[in-house]
Design an enzyme around this catalytic site. Sequence first.
Site, PDB file in Angstrom:
ATOM      1  N   GLY A  17      48.230  45.588  45.350  1.00  0.00           N
ATOM      2  CA  GLY A  17      48.656  45.888  46.726  1.00  0.00           C
ATOM      3  C   GLY A  17      47.522  45.988  47.741  1.00  0.00           C
ATOM      4  N   SER A 107      38.344  28.036  27.686  1.00  0.00           N
ATOM      5  CA  SER A 107      38.032  28.734  26.432  1.00  0.00           C
ATOM      6  C   SER A 107      39.225  29.620  26.072  1.00  0.00           C
ATOM      7  CB  SER A 107      36.793  29.607  26.622  1.00  0.00           C
ATOM      8  OG  SER A 107      37.072  30.648  27.553  1.00  0.00           O
ATOM      9  N   TYR A 149      55.752  26.622  40.408  1.00  0.00           N
ATOM     10  CA  TYR A 149      55.499  25.837  39.184  1.00  0.00           C
ATOM     11  C   TYR A 149      55.823  26.612  37.904  1.00  0.00           C
ATOM     12  CZ  TYR A 149      50.843  28.083  39.357  1.00  0.00           C
ATOM     13  OH  TYR A 149      49.812  28.984  39.424  1.00  0.00           O
TER      14      TYR A 149
HETATM   15  C1  HXC Z   1      37.007  27.632  33.702  1.00  0.00           C
HETATM   16  C2  HXC Z   1      36.776  29.932  33.889  1.00  0.00           C
HETATM   17  C3  HXC Z   1      36.759  29.838  35.313  1.00  0.00           C
HETATM   18  C4  HXC Z   1      36.854  28.516  35.902  1.00  0.00           C
HETATM   19  C5  HXC Z   1      36.578  31.930  34.764  1.00  0.00           C
HETATM   20  N1  HXC Z   1      36.654  31.256  33.620  1.00  0.00           N
HETATM   21  N2  HXC Z   1      36.633  31.091  35.823  1.00  0.00           N
HETATM   22  N3  HXC Z   1      36.907  28.855  33.097  1.00  0.00           N
HETATM   23  N4  HXC Z   1      36.983  27.455  35.043  1.00  0.00           N
HETATM   24  N5  HXC Z   1      36.869  28.330  37.214  1.00  0.00           N
HETATM   25  C6  HXC Z   1      36.604  31.805  32.267  1.00  0.00           C
HETATM   26  C7  HXC Z   1      35.289  32.546  32.028  1.00  0.00           C
HETATM   27  O1  HXC Z   1      34.247  31.641  31.669  1.00  0.00           O
HETATM   28  C8  HXC Z   1      35.664  33.487  30.882  1.00  0.00           C
HETATM   29  O2  HXC Z   1      35.736  32.812  29.638  1.00  0.00           O
HETATM   30  C9  HXC Z   1      37.099  33.859  31.239  1.00  0.00           C
HETATM   31  O3  HXC Z   1      37.594  32.827  32.096  1.00  0.00           O
HETATM   32  C10 HXC Z   1      37.165  35.184  31.990  1.00  0.00           C
HETATM   33  O4  HXC Z   1      36.344  35.078  33.142  1.00  0.00           O
HETATM   34  P1  HXC Z   1      35.701  36.365  33.842  1.00  0.00           P
HETATM   35  O5  HXC Z   1      35.045  35.902  35.083  1.00  0.00           O
HETATM   36  O6  HXC Z   1      34.896  37.138  32.859  1.00  0.00           O
HETATM   37  O7  HXC Z   1      37.023  37.215  34.134  1.00  0.00           O
HETATM   38  P2  HXC Z   1      37.271  38.446  35.087  1.00  0.00           P
HETATM   39  O8  HXC Z   1      35.992  38.966  35.675  1.00  0.00           O
HETATM   40  O9  HXC Z   1      38.143  39.356  34.358  1.00  0.00           O
HETATM   41  O10 HXC Z   1      38.067  37.783  36.341  1.00  0.00           O
HETATM   42  C11 HXC Z   1      39.385  37.267  36.167  1.00  0.00           C
HETATM   43  C12 HXC Z   1      39.580  35.965  36.949  1.00  0.00           C
HETATM   44  C13 HXC Z   1      39.149  36.133  38.434  1.00  0.00           C
HETATM   45  C14 HXC Z   1      41.041  35.596  36.826  1.00  0.00           C
HETATM   46  C15 HXC Z   1      38.730  34.854  36.318  1.00  0.00           C
HETATM   47  O11 HXC Z   1      39.333  34.931  39.144  1.00  0.00           O
HETATM   48  C16 HXC Z   1      39.925  37.229  39.112  1.00  0.00           C
HETATM   49  O12 HXC Z   1      39.513  38.403  39.095  1.00  0.00           O
HETATM   50  N6  HXC Z   1      41.098  36.877  39.746  1.00  0.00           N
HETATM   51  C17 HXC Z   1      42.016  37.846  40.364  1.00  0.00           C
HETATM   52  C18 HXC Z   1      42.653  37.357  41.625  1.00  0.00           C
HETATM   53  C19 HXC Z   1      43.260  35.981  41.577  1.00  0.00           C
HETATM   54  O13 HXC Z   1      43.014  35.191  40.671  1.00  0.00           O
HETATM   55  N7  HXC Z   1      44.075  35.675  42.601  1.00  0.00           N
HETATM   56  C20 HXC Z   1      44.730  34.378  42.741  1.00  0.00           C
HETATM   57  C21 HXC Z   1      46.157  34.469  42.467  1.00  0.00           C
HETATM   58  S1  HXC Z   1      46.955  33.015  43.075  1.00  0.00           S
HETATM   59  P3  HXC Z   1      34.499  32.827  28.580  1.00  0.00           P
HETATM   60  O14 HXC Z   1      34.993  32.047  27.407  1.00  0.00           O
HETATM   61  O15 HXC Z   1      33.343  32.170  29.284  1.00  0.00           O
HETATM   62  O16 HXC Z   1      34.230  34.264  28.268  1.00  0.00           O
HETATM   63  C22 HXC Z   1      48.203  32.601  41.995  1.00  0.00           C
HETATM   64  C23 HXC Z   1      49.290  31.605  42.332  1.00  0.00           C
HETATM   65  C24 HXC Z   1      48.950  30.576  43.280  1.00  0.00           C
HETATM   66  O17 HXC Z   1      48.296  33.131  40.980  1.00  0.00           O
HETATM   67  C25 HXC Z   1      49.974  29.509  43.518  1.00  0.00           C
HETATM   68  C26 HXC Z   1      49.554  28.725  44.712  1.00  0.00           C
HETATM   69  C27 HXC Z   1      50.513  27.784  45.240  1.00  0.00           C
HETATM   70  P1  NAP Z   2      45.180  37.977  45.626  1.00  0.00           P
HETATM   71  O1  NAP Z   2      44.900  38.554  46.956  1.00  0.00           O
HETATM   72  O2  NAP Z   2      44.041  37.507  44.806  1.00  0.00           O
HETATM   73  O3  NAP Z   2      46.045  39.028  44.813  1.00  0.00           O
HETATM   74  C1  NAP Z   2      45.906  39.287  43.451  1.00  0.00           C
HETATM   75  C2  NAP Z   2      45.812  40.779  43.267  1.00  0.00           C
HETATM   76  O4  NAP Z   2      45.853  41.076  41.863  1.00  0.00           O
HETATM   77  C3  NAP Z   2      44.512  41.371  43.810  1.00  0.00           C
HETATM   78  O5  NAP Z   2      44.815  42.431  44.673  1.00  0.00           O
HETATM   79  C4  NAP Z   2      43.785  41.873  42.576  1.00  0.00           C
HETATM   80  O6  NAP Z   2      43.076  43.097  42.864  1.00  0.00           O
HETATM   81  C5  NAP Z   2      44.934  42.096  41.599  1.00  0.00           C
HETATM   82  N1  NAP Z   2      44.498  41.975  40.212  1.00  0.00           N
HETATM   83  C6  NAP Z   2      43.877  40.920  39.639  1.00  0.00           C
HETATM   84  N2  NAP Z   2      43.586  41.179  38.370  1.00  0.00           N
HETATM   85  C7  NAP Z   2      44.043  42.426  38.116  1.00  0.00           C
HETATM   86  C8  NAP Z   2      44.025  43.261  36.981  1.00  0.00           C
HETATM   87  N3  NAP Z   2      43.487  42.862  35.825  1.00  0.00           N
HETATM   88  N4  NAP Z   2      44.592  44.500  37.076  1.00  0.00           N
HETATM   89  C9  NAP Z   2      45.141  44.902  38.243  1.00  0.00           C
HETATM   90  N5  NAP Z   2      45.184  44.170  39.346  1.00  0.00           N
HETATM   91  C10 NAP Z   2      44.633  42.945  39.290  1.00  0.00           C
HETATM   92  O7  NAP Z   2      46.152  36.713  45.770  1.00  0.00           O
HETATM   93  P2  NAP Z   2      47.593  36.555  46.450  1.00  0.00           P
HETATM   94  O8  NAP Z   2      47.642  35.181  46.973  1.00  0.00           O
HETATM   95  O9  NAP Z   2      47.878  37.679  47.348  1.00  0.00           O
HETATM   96  O10 NAP Z   2      48.547  36.613  45.181  1.00  0.00           O
HETATM   97  C11 NAP Z   2      49.508  37.648  45.030  1.00  0.00           C
HETATM   98  C12 NAP Z   2      50.630  37.176  44.125  1.00  0.00           C
HETATM   99  O11 NAP Z   2      51.278  36.068  44.718  1.00  0.00           O
HETATM  100  C13 NAP Z   2      50.170  36.719  42.747  1.00  0.00           C
HETATM  101  O12 NAP Z   2      51.140  37.095  41.786  1.00  0.00           O
HETATM  102  C14 NAP Z   2      50.158  35.219  42.879  1.00  0.00           C
HETATM  103  O13 NAP Z   2      50.319  34.593  41.649  1.00  0.00           O
HETATM  104  C15 NAP Z   2      51.353  35.029  43.785  1.00  0.00           C
HETATM  105  N6  NAP Z   2      51.397  33.751  44.499  1.00  0.00           N
HETATM  106  C16 NAP Z   2      50.523  33.506  45.507  1.00  0.00           C
HETATM  107  C17 NAP Z   2      50.618  32.295  46.190  1.00  0.00           C
HETATM  108  C18 NAP Z   2      49.702  31.952  47.316  1.00  0.00           C
HETATM  109  O14 NAP Z   2      49.710  30.788  47.752  1.00  0.00           O
HETATM  110  N7  NAP Z   2      48.930  32.876  47.855  1.00  0.00           N
HETATM  111  C19 NAP Z   2      51.598  31.374  45.835  1.00  0.00           C
HETATM  112  C20 NAP Z   2      52.467  31.655  44.790  1.00  0.00           C
HETATM  113  C21 NAP Z   2      52.362  32.861  44.136  1.00  0.00           C
HETATM  114  P3  NAP Z   2      41.696  43.523  42.131  1.00  0.00           P
HETATM  115  O15 NAP Z   2      40.784  42.370  42.236  1.00  0.00           O
HETATM  116  O16 NAP Z   2      41.276  44.752  42.886  1.00  0.00           O
HETATM  117  O17 NAP Z   2      42.081  43.865  40.726  1.00  0.00           O
END
Ligand code: HXC
Ligand code: NAP
Length: 285
Positions: A17, A107, A149
Site C-alpha cells: 500500500g 534461475s 495475462y
Molecule cells: C533475471 C533476475 C532479474 C532480472 C532479479 N533476478 N532481477 N533475473 N533478470 N531482471 C534474479 C536475481 O538474480 C536472483 O536470482 C533472484 O531473481 C532474486 O533477485 P533479488 O534482487 O535478490 O530479489 P529481491 O531483492 O528480493 O527483489 C525482488 C524483485 C524486485 C522482484 C527482483 O524487482 C522487487 O523488489 N520487486 C518488487 C516490486 C515489483 O516488482 N513491482 C512490479 C509489479 S508489476 P539468483 O539466482 O541470482 O539469486 C506487475 C504486473 C505488471 O506485477 C503487468 C503490467 C501490464
Molecule cells: P509497485 O508500486 O511496485 O507495487 C508493488 C508493491 O509490492 C510495492 O509497494 C512493494 O513494496 C510491495 N512488495 C514487493 N515485494 C514485497 C514483499 N516481499 N512483501 C511485501 N510487499 C512487497 O507496482 P504497482 O504497479 O503498483 O503494482 C501493484 C499491483 O498491481 C501488483 O499486484 C501488480 O502485479 C499489479 N498490476 C500492475 C500493473 C501496472 O501496469 N502497474 C498492471 C497489472 C497488474 P516494498 O518494496 O516496500 O516491499
Amino acid sequence: MLPLNTFKGKVAFITGGGTGLGKGMTTTLSMLGAECVISSRKLDVLKETANEITSQTGNKVHAIQCDVRDADSVKNAVTELIQVAGHPDVVINNAAGNFISPSERLSANAWRTITDIVLNGTAYITLEVGKELIKAGKGAAFLAITTIYAESGSGFVVPSASAKAGVEAMYKSLAGEWGRYGMRFNVIQPGPIKTKGAFSRLDPTGEFAGDMVTRIPCGRLGTAGEIANLATYLCSDYANWVSGAIIRMDGGEYVFMAGEFNNLKKVTNNQWDIMEKLIRKTKGS
Ligand code: HXC
Ligand code: NAP
C-alpha cells in the site's frame, strides 16, 4: 467515487500500500472513511505514504512492515494489524514482484522470488487473516490484484503469469468455500498503468509503453484512480452479492489483442475502397 463515509467505521488492510496502485487504493479508501493499514518491506516508504494520506483525508493510516514471502513475518503483521486497528473488513492483496526476462535466463531463485511474493504471499496473508476472522466470527471483502495475462499466459513474465493464475484459482476456490463465513473474494485484472514499480521492471528503456497504447482501444494507459474506484466498489457493501468475480479493467487491450482482425484499424478509407472493390469482384466465384 462512492459516497463519502462508505467505509466509515471499517478497517482496510492493503499489502504493497505504500506505492503505485496500492497507494491509490489506500488513498480512495481513506477518503471514503476507512481506517487503513498498509504493509510491505520498506517501512520508511510506508510511513511517508501513511502520513501523506492522513494529512489529505484526516483518517488514520497505519504502517506495518512485512515481507509476504515469510510466513512468520505475515503472522506477526496480522497480529499487529488486529492490535492497532482491529479485524479488517477489507483485505487487498496487491503486493507483487515482477521483471521481464527470457525464461531461459531465469534461475531457480528468480522463479522462487516472484512466485513466493505473488502466489505464496497472497496465500499467507489470506489464510492468516481468514483464520483470525473465522475465530472472531467476522466476515470481510477480499480483493486480489492480478493481470490480464493471468488468463492468457505471457512469454517473458512466466513466473508472474503462473503465480497470478494461481492467485485467481485461489480466490475463486475460497469464494466457494469461505462464503459461509461471510467472506467475499474478487479479483481485478488491470491493464498497463504507469507506476514506477511496474514500468522500471517491465519497460526499463521506455520503448514498450508506446506499443501498449496502440493496442488499447480506449487510446491510453489506465490510472491508479480508476483501479481504486473499481476496487473500492468491489470491497464495499454495494457489492455484497459479488463474489468469485474476475474483472478485467484494461481499456479493451485484452480483447483487442485476441481479435484476429483488429489490426485492420490501420487500413485507411482509400485502402478500404480498393479492398471492397476486390472483394465484390470475387462475388459468385
Ligand atoms: C533475471 C533476475 C532479474 C532480472 C532479479 N533476478 N532481477 N533475473 N533478470 N531482471 C534474479 C536475481 O538474480 C536472483 O536470482 C533472484 O531473481 C532474486 O533477485 P533479488 O534482487 O535478490 O530479489 P529481491 O531483492 O528480493 O527483489 C525482488 C524483485 C524486485 C522482484 C527482483 O524487482 C522487487 O523488489 N520487486 C518488487 C516490486 C515489483 O516488482 N513491482 C512490479 C509489479 S508489476 P539468483 O539466482 O541470482 O539469486 C506487475 C504486473 C505488471 O506485477 C503487468 C503490467 C501490464
Ligand atoms: P509497485 O508500486 O511496485 O507495487 C508493488 C508493491 O509490492 C510495492 O509497494 C512493494 O513494496 C510491495 N512488495 C514487493 N515485494 C514485497 C514483499 N516481499 N512483501 C511485501 N510487499 C512487497 O507496482 P504497482 O504497479 O503498483 O503494482 C501493484 C499491483 O498491481 C501488483 O499486484 C501488480 O502485479 C499489479 N498490476 C500492475 C500493473 C501496472 O501496469 N502497474 C498492471 C497489472 C497488474 P516494498 O518494496 O516496500 O516491499
